[in-house]
Design a protein around this motif. Structure first.
Motif, mmCIF file in Angstrom:
data_model
loop_
_atom_site.group_PDB
_atom_site.id
_atom_site.type_symbol
_atom_site.label_atom_id
_atom_site.label_comp_id
_atom_site.label_asym_id
_atom_site.label_seq_id
_atom_site.Cartn_x
_atom_site.Cartn_y
_atom_site.Cartn_z
ATOM 1 N N THR A 158 -1.435 3.723 -4.111
ATOM 2 C CA THR A 158 -2.091 3.907 -2.822
ATOM 3 C C THR A 158 -2.696 5.288 -2.670
ATOM 4 O O THR A 158 -2.245 6.269 -3.272
ATOM 5 N N ALA A 165 -9.078 4.948 -1.090
ATOM 6 C CA ALA A 165 -8.877 3.492 -1.110
ATOM 7 C C ALA A 165 -10.140 2.786 -1.585
ATOM 8 O O ALA A 165 -11.246 3.075 -1.129
ATOM 9 N N ARG A 199 -4.930 6.892 0.869
ATOM 10 C CA ARG A 199 -5.793 6.651 2.030
ATOM 11 C C ARG A 199 -7.201 7.158 1.752
ATOM 12 O O ARG A 199 -8.189 6.503 2.039
ATOM 13 N N ASP A 237 0.452 -0.171 2.051
ATOM 14 C CA ASP A 237 0.797 -1.376 2.792
ATOM 15 C C ASP A 237 2.240 -1.730 2.457
ATOM 16 O O ASP A 237 2.593 -1.911 1.286
ATOM 17 N N GLU A 268 -5.089 1.157 0.393
ATOM 18 C CA GLU A 268 -4.385 1.689 1.554
ATOM 19 C C GLU A 268 -2.897 1.380 1.408
ATOM 20 O O GLU A 268 -2.527 0.293 0.965
#
Lengths: 342, 342, 342, 342
Positions: free
Chosen positions: A33, A38, A35, A61, A59
């Motif tokens: 991941t 992504a 942010r 999750d 992202e």
């Protein structure tokens, strides 16, 4: 195949996890991941991964991560503690490469890290992931706090001396030197090549976050509090930590034999022959700690020299070693390459 | 104009003498010797000197050298002691950048340097050329023993602490790091870029020639013998020494003020503000020693950080500073440039 | 004493101006501005300046700057053009180290620099500050556009070839390599030591801002348009540019003599003996350009090797050379040091 | 398990063969020779091999070597040609990492290498070991001449352009830059860190031994003689070669597609997306060549950027790739690691 996830994969420890896991025969990285990145293939940012990973950053999750057997956090301090409780609930095991679960003394942690701890109840459960100290506890741990880079080198170097009760517990000195990759991949003036190339300096002499961590480790070994001065320095190179450790002998001992015996069954600690001086390049890219022990001029000062690669035994490699132990895999899997020299 | 000669000018200290003397307004280099390169213009070997020096290397010749006001020896250990007696007889003054006259204890010197001293009678006369310690004696000296690079940094760093009697005289630690130019310009596998680039190691932990020199200096300051552990390390860079010094306080003191006061009249010792960490690049190419003093966590361990350029304050610059003092010139002449940063 | 000001003094060209001006006997720096660091002594940021400058950064103020005899702009592109008109009105002369006045073709400038030029009327007046090309015009200029680092090396290297009409004007190649200080001191991932140390790459191959500047210079020499491919590369070191230039001979010539003759009166261009290979370290910290010209295997390709220090002849040193010329001072004042080698 | 021997294992290509073969699942190193170090364990000289190899250096012995399936020569030029005939007779196959069998034109070889060739009859039989050019011939070869480091990078980079007939065959330029490990591990002033660190220079511009080798390769591709200027440079880093190649287009073409298609089945040639700039670190320690092709400003000059690790694809890795092909093993065995970045 074991399924693992990586949270926060754009930094140097993230790419190092990928580099090492690419060669691990029983692991598949199913999610990584970021942010900020992504959607972007990992090999876009790290061209050395071209042809090895098709995966893209996603992202974070919880459901996806929770489906992994184990998740590595390669995030800034303070991130893991917010997500770990939910992941553990889903039955996922966790290795945190940041500092969130390293210090058992929570007020002390909050003082050094400048934030409130969001899940103090997990700190007591977390196992400090130095296999040479805590292998059995790691085996069954749900949550492992992967050690800091300096603490790994300093603790391994001091370990036989303190454990054996042969040295004074005050006046310990850890004069440590690190390559710049230890400072991470964030944009900052302080680690520009124009600033740190062809130069050398100490930093954090008044106080550095790894000091309480080293003290905690040594106190555990001594079973009492110890007094240590820790001075980190920045080397004009990328990878490697060299710890030069000083202690005062209180008793006679065959130090070479003490070290060789203590580490004889450790797959990643290599005690060099008497009189040696380990070079950081001898562990470049690998999970080994190479150690030499000296008693200059037969005085009462012991000098220990310990080298690791800060990104491997000091971070991603040790995390994989911990993963192997936690998952019942061969401890050295994925960690058997030869150091890159020259 | 003062006439100076340089014996053994092909090494790094030789070219550094030339670089600095090129900007000295009252000195003319009239002779520079090298058996191996006799006849060759100095700028052939060192292109940075093109346009600054027309002089060529010549065979060493006592008459020519003796006609100089002052001669620098930038030779291997053991060379100066063979020629100095004759030069002194001719009325020439001498600064030896090698170790021949540094240790007052001749058996100790012979043990560490592995040869018989050929003019022990001059050792007692020779003045150890650390101006911050021996300025007055240097002024009238015929023969100055220019200090070693590590001893310069370590002695200046420890000086106020030991002189003031504030620290324990045992358990002193000098953890020192040097750029590779300290190893000279001789062909050797050990200092190839392929061997020392991007790596870091300690060396000489069992014993290094600069250890007895540092001990001699500190014992002079303490007026009694002292106990010191000295560990030199090799940095993957060219110029600069960083000494990290550890001592145990035996009394309360305002360390910052102690250091500032002691060095307030020293043109080449700069005590940084409290909390500072000197960088070696801040003295690159210049004769300054920059020092910071710390007392981490208000414990009883003092940490002193001292940086010099090993080729300047640790060799050629200090030699010129000594020459200025010996010849009654302004002490800072030729040594006023600003360090090259970045 | 001449009074000079520096606008934007916190970057590498700013500190380099200070380093060089500290040794200039006829110049006093009366003001140095920085919005971000206003009030802070310059030596706080650049410890090499301790003891040399007591001055602090101040907010830019037109009245104070206008009181200077000459003002250097060491600012990002686009800053000088906003302030220069007012300073010139006050009778102050200006050397802009940025790109605002380098290209005579304003639409071309606006295309490469991505902004509208705010004082196009001054572009025509501005003199391109390469003394080897425009010394007479610089002498009387109010406003000098200090050349870019790559254009300085490439233009000096090609100059005799193009001027003499001996080479084809198409297919010219400038393969240039620069140390990282050329990228400035701004925080950025791309110039972290972890990113650029121990590695090498080209950049900007599709197009780089210095390309139209080099083309403009060569076209001026040829008195017609030329065709050039320019490929910049990033070296894992701090200072230095090496230009490797390729051109096709159209006529026989004694190239060594051509170069030596052309530059025989230039104080800062040094043509090396035939067969030489200049090293960037031979100009570290100094204002010289060292050049060698080769004709490998007696073919029709000429290879020119030219080295400069990107922060000196490629920026601050050349700016001071221009200042000396503009103010009627000796052209080499403040620029006479020897390069730092090793 | 295949049995291999290494002749001359103390240099950088020797240790690199060991590093890579340690991870090869079907190869056992049964003998490694060194006259100077006979009897000494390899891990004594190269501490990165500790725990991976118990083998010691031995005196070269034809019987022992001849018992191997394949022998690598990691010796100075001129050594292999003396021993290879006898080894081939014993049925052993050979990969020579030196230059003895690289040039088909024996008088040319003798001119560039300054010695008489002792077995010219084998030169015609030897296969030039660039798999991307000669894979089928390598498969059945008894003797493979492993290419030079620069020729590998330059040939791979030019290959699609020349093969397709899209560029002029005169005026080709190969501006190449190499890390210092390319100069080997012999003691020499020229590769001391004090001499080559923080500096950059060209060398061998009048003529370098790799020039005729590159010309031979390109001429083979063009099926006619070509004209090339080759300029090697020395980078202040340890590993990596960057070739910047220039050619003049004679026809329109989709260069990106040309390169991608040509190398689509090559396991070790990676064509980067359009607009890329490969970094040497992206191939540090691995056998890949990463390539980008540019046509700046849509002019008629093509610029190709190609990077390899000089010790891997430029030496030991390519030798192992050749061994795999010769022995019918999977071509990528032992060569699947990820490059060490950062």
């Amino acid at each position: 195949m074991v399924k693992v996830g990586i949270v926060g994969g754009t930094g140097y420890t993230g790419v190092e996890l990928l580099r090492l896991l690419a060669g691990h025969p029983q692991v598949e990285v199913t999610v990584i991941t970021s942010r900020a990145e992504a959607g972007r293939p990992v090999a876009d940012i790290y061209p050395n991964l071209r042809g090895h990973f098709d995966i893209a950053f996603s992202e974070p999750d919880l459901a996806t991560l929770g489906a992994c057997d184990l998740v590595f956090f390669a995030t800034p301090n303070g991130t893991a503690m917010k997500l770990v409780p939910q992941l553990l609930e889903q039955g996922c095991r966790v290795v945190d490469l940041a500092a969130d679960f390293r210090l058992q003394d929570i007020p002390l942690w909050e003082q050094w890290y400048g934030m409130t701890h969001s899940c103090p109840e997990l700190v007591a459960e977390a196992v400090y992931g130095l296999p040479e100290l805590n292998r059995e506890a790691i085996r069954s741990a749900r949550l492992v706090a992967n050690p800091g880079c300096y603490p790994t080198a300093a603790t391994l170097g001091f370990l036989p001396l303190i454990e054996s009760g042969l040295v004074r517990l005050s006046g310990l000195v850890a004069d440590c030197k690190s390559g710049v990759s230890g400072a991470g991949r964030g944009a900052s003036v302080g680690t520009l090549m124009g600033e740190v190339g062809e130069s050398f300096k100490a930093y954090g002499v008044p106080g550095h976050r790894h000091m309480p961590e080293i003290r905690q480790n040594l106190a555990q070994l001594a079973d009492q509090s110890i007094d240590l001065t820790f001075v980190p320095h920045l080397l004009p190179m990328i990878r490697g930590i060299h710890a030069t450790l000083y202690a005062t002998l209180t008793d006679e001992a065959d130090l070479q034999s003490l070290y060789e015996t203590r580490f004889s069954h450790e797959p990643f600690v290599d005690v060099l022959p008497a009189g040696s001086h380990p070079e950081t390049r001898s562990v470049r890219g690998v999970n080994h700690c190479r150690i030499a022990v000296h008693r200059p001029q037969d005085g009462d000062t012991v000098v220990v020299l310990a080298v690791i690669d800060n990104l491997v035994k000091g971070a991603a490699g040790q995390a994989i070693q911990n993963m192997n132990i936690m998952l019942g895999l061969e401890e050295t899997l994925g960690l058997q390459a030869v150091a890159l020299l020259p």
